[in-house]
Design a protein around this motif. Structure first.
Motif, PDB file in Angstrom:
ATOM      1  N   HIS A  97     -11.531 -19.243  10.348  1.00 34.21           N
ATOM      2  CA  HIS A  97     -10.918 -17.970   9.957  1.00 34.21           C
ATOM      3  C   HIS A  97     -10.473 -17.120  11.144  1.00 34.21           C
ATOM      4  O   HIS A  97     -10.150 -15.944  10.962  1.00 34.21           O
ATOM      5  N   SER A  98     -10.447 -17.689  12.339  1.00 30.45           N
ATOM      6  CA  SER A  98      -9.932 -16.941  13.480  1.00 30.45           C
ATOM      7  C   SER A  98      -8.431 -16.741  13.324  1.00 30.45           C
ATOM      8  O   SER A  98      -7.707 -17.665  12.947  1.00 30.45           O
ATOM      9  N   ARG A  99      -7.957 -15.541  13.632  1.00 28.64           N
ATOM     10  CA  ARG A  99      -6.533 -15.224  13.496  1.00 28.64           C
ATOM     11  C   ARG A  99      -5.867 -15.045  14.854  1.00 28.64           C
ATOM     12  O   ARG A  99      -4.711 -14.644  14.923  1.00 28.64           O
ATOM     13  N   ALA A 100      -6.563 -15.303  15.933  1.00 26.53           N
ATOM     14  CA  ALA A 100      -6.014 -15.137  17.272  1.00 26.53           C
ATOM     15  C   ALA A 100      -6.006 -16.480  17.982  1.00 26.53           C
ATOM     16  O   ALA A 100      -6.794 -17.372  17.653  1.00 26.53           O
ATOM     17  N   PRO A 101      -5.117 -16.661  18.961  1.00 25.12           N
ATOM     18  CA  PRO A 101      -5.118 -17.909  19.741  1.00 25.12           C
ATOM     19  C   PRO A 101      -6.478 -18.124  20.397  1.00 25.12           C
ATOM     20  O   PRO A 101      -7.123 -17.176  20.833  1.00 25.12           O
TER      21      PRO A 101
ATOM     22  N   GLU B  80     -15.075 -12.036  24.592  1.00 26.82           N
ATOM     23  CA  GLU B  80     -14.470 -10.728  24.837  1.00 26.82           C
ATOM     24  C   GLU B  80     -13.264 -10.444  23.946  1.00 26.82           C
ATOM     25  O   GLU B  80     -12.748  -9.330  23.952  1.00 26.82           O
ATOM     26  N   GLN B  81     -12.854 -11.412  23.168  1.00 24.28           N
ATOM     27  CA  GLN B  81     -11.674 -11.255  22.323  1.00 24.28           C
ATOM     28  C   GLN B  81     -12.037 -10.581  20.998  1.00 24.28           C
ATOM     29  O   GLN B  81     -13.066 -10.906  20.408  1.00 24.28           O
ATOM     30  N   PRO B  82     -11.218  -9.640  20.516  1.00 26.73           N
ATOM     31  CA  PRO B  82     -11.513  -9.038  19.205  1.00 26.73           C
ATOM     32  C   PRO B  82     -11.385 -10.070  18.085  1.00 26.73           C
ATOM     33  O   PRO B  82     -10.722 -11.094  18.245  1.00 26.73           O
TER      34      PRO B  82
ATOM     35  N   PRO C 136     -16.390 -11.608  18.501  1.00 32.87           N
ATOM     36  CA  PRO C 136     -16.903 -12.452  17.408  1.00 32.87           C
ATOM     37  C   PRO C 136     -18.416 -12.395  17.279  1.00 32.87           C
ATOM     38  O   PRO C 136     -18.956 -12.672  16.204  1.00 32.87           O
ATOM     39  N   ILE C 137     -19.122 -12.029  18.340  1.00 30.62           N
ATOM     40  CA  ILE C 137     -20.587 -11.930  18.251  1.00 30.62           C
ATOM     41  C   ILE C 137     -21.001 -10.835  17.272  1.00 30.62           C
ATOM     42  O   ILE C 137     -22.103 -10.883  16.708  1.00 30.62           O
ATOM     43  N   GLU C 138     -20.116  -9.870  17.025  1.00 27.72           N
ATOM     44  CA  GLU C 138     -20.430  -8.846  16.033  1.00 27.72           C
ATOM     45  C   GLU C 138     -20.613  -9.447  14.645  1.00 27.72           C
ATOM     46  O   GLU C 138     -21.325  -8.882  13.814  1.00 27.72           O
ATOM     47  N   LEU C 139     -19.990 -10.574  14.374  1.00 30.14           N
ATOM     48  CA  LEU C 139     -20.234 -11.270  13.107  1.00 30.14           C
ATOM     49  C   LEU C 139     -21.724 -11.582  12.969  1.00 30.14           C
ATOM     50  O   LEU C 139     -22.321 -11.376  11.918  1.00 30.14           O
ATOM     51  N   TRP C 140     -22.294 -12.100  14.039  1.00 31.16           N
ATOM     52  CA  TRP C 140     -23.718 -12.462  14.056  1.00 31.16           C
ATOM     53  C   TRP C 140     -24.582 -11.226  13.875  1.00 31.16           C
ATOM     54  O   TRP C 140     -25.502 -11.206  13.043  1.00 31.16           O
TER      55      TRP C 140
ATOM     56  N   ILE D 208     -22.879 -12.626  26.341  1.00 32.26           N
ATOM     57  CA  ILE D 208     -23.678 -12.751  25.118  1.00 32.26           C
ATOM     58  C   ILE D 208     -24.797 -11.719  25.128  1.00 32.26           C
ATOM     59  O   ILE D 208     -25.033 -11.013  24.136  1.00 32.26           O
ATOM     60  N   ASN D 209     -25.484 -11.627  26.254  1.00 32.61           N
ATOM     61  CA  ASN D 209     -26.587 -10.670  26.372  1.00 32.61           C
ATOM     62  C   ASN D 209     -26.120  -9.240  26.134  1.00 32.61           C
ATOM     63  O   ASN D 209     -26.843  -8.428  25.543  1.00 32.61           O
ATOM     64  N   ASP D 210     -24.912  -8.924  26.609  1.00 35.46           N
ATOM     65  CA  ASP D 210     -24.376  -7.573  26.446  1.00 35.46           C
ATOM     66  C   ASP D 210     -23.969  -7.281  25.002  1.00 35.46           C
ATOM     67  O   ASP D 210     -23.999  -6.122  24.575  1.00 35.46           O
ATOM     68  N   CYS D 211     -23.579  -8.313  24.263  1.00 36.43           N
ATOM     69  CA  CYS D 211     -23.018  -8.118  22.918  1.00 36.43           C
ATOM     70  C   CYS D 211     -24.046  -8.223  21.788  1.00 36.43           C
ATOM     71  O   CYS D 211     -23.884  -7.588  20.739  1.00 36.43           O
TER      72      CYS D 211
END
Length: 276
Positions: free
Chosen positions: A128-132, A142-144, A160-164, A250-253
């Motif tokens: 379901h990714s909509r970006a390259p 780092e990509q939205p 994408p880590i926000e999904l998690w 990852i640690n930052d997100c």
């Protein structure tokens, strides 16, 4: 009819319903296949027929193809899910509490996965990714991310880590608020012992596990075989795909409070050696 046979019929317990939620790449397909094949569990929640949705789907199939078709099909699935009770939500959705779970006497199973392992899997299979797709895992982090509506979360995420983060937070909140039992199944344990781990979760729901069986074949096209899959996770081969830079991102997100709630913890970026 013999009395003993009548007695067995009267005491026979109805099959139970188990709703599965899990973010992409957490084993939801394999778990659902195992549950559908298990005689003690019903085949899920019936969806009401929607003739208007079917007409749109037929028209899209006839007129579109490729990426355009997938966009329209996703929008159509969003419409379909918006018309269903919460117990019929998309398996990758953030669950919402309503009376439908209790009315069906449902139990809810949440599938979770280590955030380091999970983001590697999402980068490899960015459903379901909509970006390259960027050239590196670090750039991907780092990509939205543009979500689909049926996920029940914000439309655009910083990473994408926000999904998690958002899905696991929703699982925790659902378990605290819902009037039905829930349990957690950790992907890294399930992949090594599918029957044992799923049996443990079903036992929490007081569902008999006799006859529960592993799905031997891959549940996805081009999926790896059982032995290769288990070796990959037993040896933690996915760690070789994470650079120290990616680990730092990852640690930052990651929301480490919610991670700790599910038994996951921050690691030192120096542990990861992949080239950036």
């Amino acid at each position: 009819m013999a009395l003993s046979k009548v007695s067995r019929m009267l005491t026979k317990q109805p099959k139970r319903r188990v709703k599965v939620f899990g973010e992409r790449n957490t084993g939801t397909r394999a778990v659902i296949h195992m549950l559908l094949a298990h005689k003690e569990v019903t085949k899920g929640f019936a969806n009401a027929k929607m003739p208007e949705i079917q007409r749109l789907e037929n028209h899209i199939n006839e007129k579109l193809e490729g990426y355009s078709k997938s966009l329209f099909m996703d929008a159509l699935e969003d419409i379909r899910c918006s018309k269903l009770p919460a117990h019929s939500a998309w398996k990758h959705a953030a669950p919402i509490v309503d009376e439908s779970y209790a009315s069906k006497n449902a139990s809810v199973l949440f599938l979770v996965r280590d955030p380091y392992s999970w983001i590697v899997a999402l980068y490899r299979n960015p459903y379901h990714s909509r970006a390259p797709l960027p050239e590196t895992l670090a750039a991907f982090i780092e990509q939205p991310w543009l979500t689909v509506k049926r996920e029940n979360i914000a439309p655009i995420l910083m990473s994408p880590i926000e999904l998690w983060n958002l899905k696991l937070r929703a699982y925790r909140d659902f378990a605290a608020a819902a009037p039905v039992p829930s349990a957690v199944l950790h992907f890294e344990a399930f992949v090594l012992d599918p029957v044992g781990e799923l049996s443990g979760a079903l036992q929490e729901f007081k569902i008999p596990t006799k006859g529960l069986a592993e799905i031997e074949e891959p549940t996805k096209k081009l999926g790896s075989g059982r032995r290769a899959r288990q070796k990959y996770y037993r040896t933690k081969a996915w760690e070789k795909e994470i650079s120290s830079e990616a680990a730092r991102l990852i640690n930052d997100c990651v929301d480490w409070d919610i991670a700790a709630y599910f038994g996951y913890h921050r690691r030192d970026p120096a542990e990861f050696k992949a080239k950036s």
